[in-house]
Write a protein that holds these residues in place. Structure first.
Motif, mmCIF file in Angstrom:
data_model
loop_
_atom_site.group_PDB
_atom_site.id
_atom_site.type_symbol
_atom_site.label_atom_id
_atom_site.label_comp_id
_atom_site.label_asym_id
_atom_site.label_seq_id
_atom_site.Cartn_x
_atom_site.Cartn_y
_atom_site.Cartn_z
ATOM 1 N N GLY A 116 0.793 -1.219 0.000
ATOM 2 C CA GLY A 116 0.000 0.000 0.000
ATOM 3 C C GLY A 116 0.825 1.268 0.000
ATOM 4 O O GLY A 116 0.273 2.357 -0.037
ATOM 5 N N GLU A 117 2.142 1.131 0.038
ATOM 6 C CA GLU A 117 3.002 2.312 0.097
ATOM 7 C C GLU A 117 3.220 2.898 -1.294
ATOM 8 O O GLU A 117 3.120 2.200 -2.301
ATOM 9 N N THR A 118 3.580 4.163 -1.327
ATOM 10 C CA THR A 118 3.920 4.811 -2.587
ATOM 11 C C THR A 118 5.201 4.210 -3.139
ATOM 12 O O THR A 118 6.159 3.991 -2.397
ATOM 13 N N SER A 136 -5.282 2.663 -2.753
ATOM 14 C CA SER A 136 -4.770 4.014 -2.941
ATOM 15 C C SER A 136 -4.754 4.309 -4.433
ATOM 16 O O SER A 136 -4.575 3.406 -5.258
ATOM 17 N N LYS A 190 -1.245 11.689 -4.989
ATOM 18 C CA LYS A 190 -1.899 10.464 -4.590
ATOM 19 C C LYS A 190 -3.023 10.771 -3.610
ATOM 20 O O LYS A 190 -3.087 11.862 -3.031
ATOM 21 N N THR A 213 -5.355 8.379 -0.602
ATOM 22 C CA THR A 213 -5.403 7.056 0.022
ATOM 23 C C THR A 213 -6.783 6.638 0.490
ATOM 24 O O THR A 213 -6.987 5.470 0.832
ATOM 25 N N LYS A 214 -7.746 7.570 0.537
ATOM 26 C CA LYS A 214 -9.089 7.169 0.936
ATOM 27 C C LYS A 214 -10.122 8.073 0.271
ATOM 28 O O LYS A 214 -9.796 9.149 -0.247
ATOM 29 N N ASP A 223 -10.488 12.109 -0.312
ATOM 30 C CA ASP A 223 -9.170 12.736 -0.236
ATOM 31 C C ASP A 223 -8.898 13.487 -1.532
ATOM 32 O O ASP A 223 -9.241 13.009 -2.615
ATOM 33 N N TYR A 268 -10.445 11.599 -4.878
ATOM 34 C CA TYR A 268 -10.822 10.180 -4.799
ATOM 35 C C TYR A 268 -12.334 10.116 -4.613
ATOM 36 O O TYR A 268 -12.856 10.398 -3.535
ATOM 37 N N ASN A 280 -3.397 0.485 -6.475
ATOM 38 C CA ASN A 280 -2.787 -0.734 -5.961
ATOM 39 C C ASN A 280 -3.572 -1.951 -6.412
ATOM 40 O O ASN A 280 -4.786 -1.881 -6.584
#
Lengths: 114, 112
Positions: A100-102, B32, B49, B51-52, B55, B66, B93
């Motif tokens: 899940g990391e960049t 993400s 980016k 992540t939820k 955002d 997002y 992802n």
């Protein structure tokens, strides 16, 4: 702080040969992923390495293999090269197991197979 | 599995025009979402980016929100510059969170 580095920048091989590409991750990163980007396409995931083991693999044949060293650097090996292996090979690194990391990308190695 | 669909290019704009590049996704769970940019002859650079849900990612005048209800992450910029000419990739992802899945890329060309 050095980012992700890759070597060589360009490479020309002939069909049937073998090639090794190298990657050093960004400082503080322990996870390395490899991608193949064909001309005009988005990158495709090859595999990811963490703790010197292949953790996940994309839809690539066994001719594609890799290795991660204790210093977190990584190699991508491709055996029995085909014309279709001509592409830009990108290495990406991420911290903390990478889940899940960049991911941060290197400049890539452009491989041409003749 | 997770996937992303990105608008086809090329997109050709004049300097100072408004930019939108559409990106929609299909995903299990809550991945993400990312926009990467690739300048000619270079690797990928992370642009922004999120992540939820709800955002907003932003960087260098670019923004993307997002949107879970429309499964979208459209890239926008109010006033593009010639230096923004590049290929833009939307990504998310995979389910395991280990790999990025990319769209096919959208080429942006900005003229002065």
């Amino acid at each position: 702080d050095a980012g992700v580095t890759q070597s060589p920048t360009h490479l020309i091989k002939t069909r049937g040969q073998q090639v090794t590409l190298r990657c050093s991750p960004k400082s503080g990163h322990d996870t390395v992923s490899w991608y193949q980007q064909a001309l005009g396409q988005g990158p495709q995931f090859i595999f990811q390495y963490y703790e010197e083991e292949e953790r996940q693999r994309g839809n690539f044949p066994d001719r594609f293999s890799g290795h991660q060293f204790p210093n977190y650097s990584s190699e991508l090996n491709v055996n029995a090269l085909l014309l279709g292996d001509s592409a830009l090979y990108l290495c990406a690194s991420s911290p903390g197991q990478g889940k899940g990391e960049t991911q941060y990308f290197g400049p890539g190695t452009r491989l041409l197979v003749l | 599995g997770n996937s992303v669909t990105q608008m086809e290019g090329p997109v050709t704009l004049s300097e100072e025009a408004f930019l939108t590049i559409n990106c929609t996704y299909t995903a299990t769970g809550y991945p993400s979402l990312f926009w990467y940019v690739q300048y000619p002859g270079e690797g990928l650079q992370l642009l922004l980016k999120a992540t939820k849900a709800d955002d907003k990612g932003s960087n260098k005048g670019f923004e993307a929100t997002y949107r879970k209800e429309t499964t979208s992450f459209h890239l926008e910029k109010g006033s593009v510059q010639v230096s923004d000419s590049a290929v833009y990739f939307c990504a998310l992802n995979n389910q395991a969170g280990t790999a990025l899945i990319f769209g096919k890329g959208t080429t942006l060309s900005v003229s002065s």
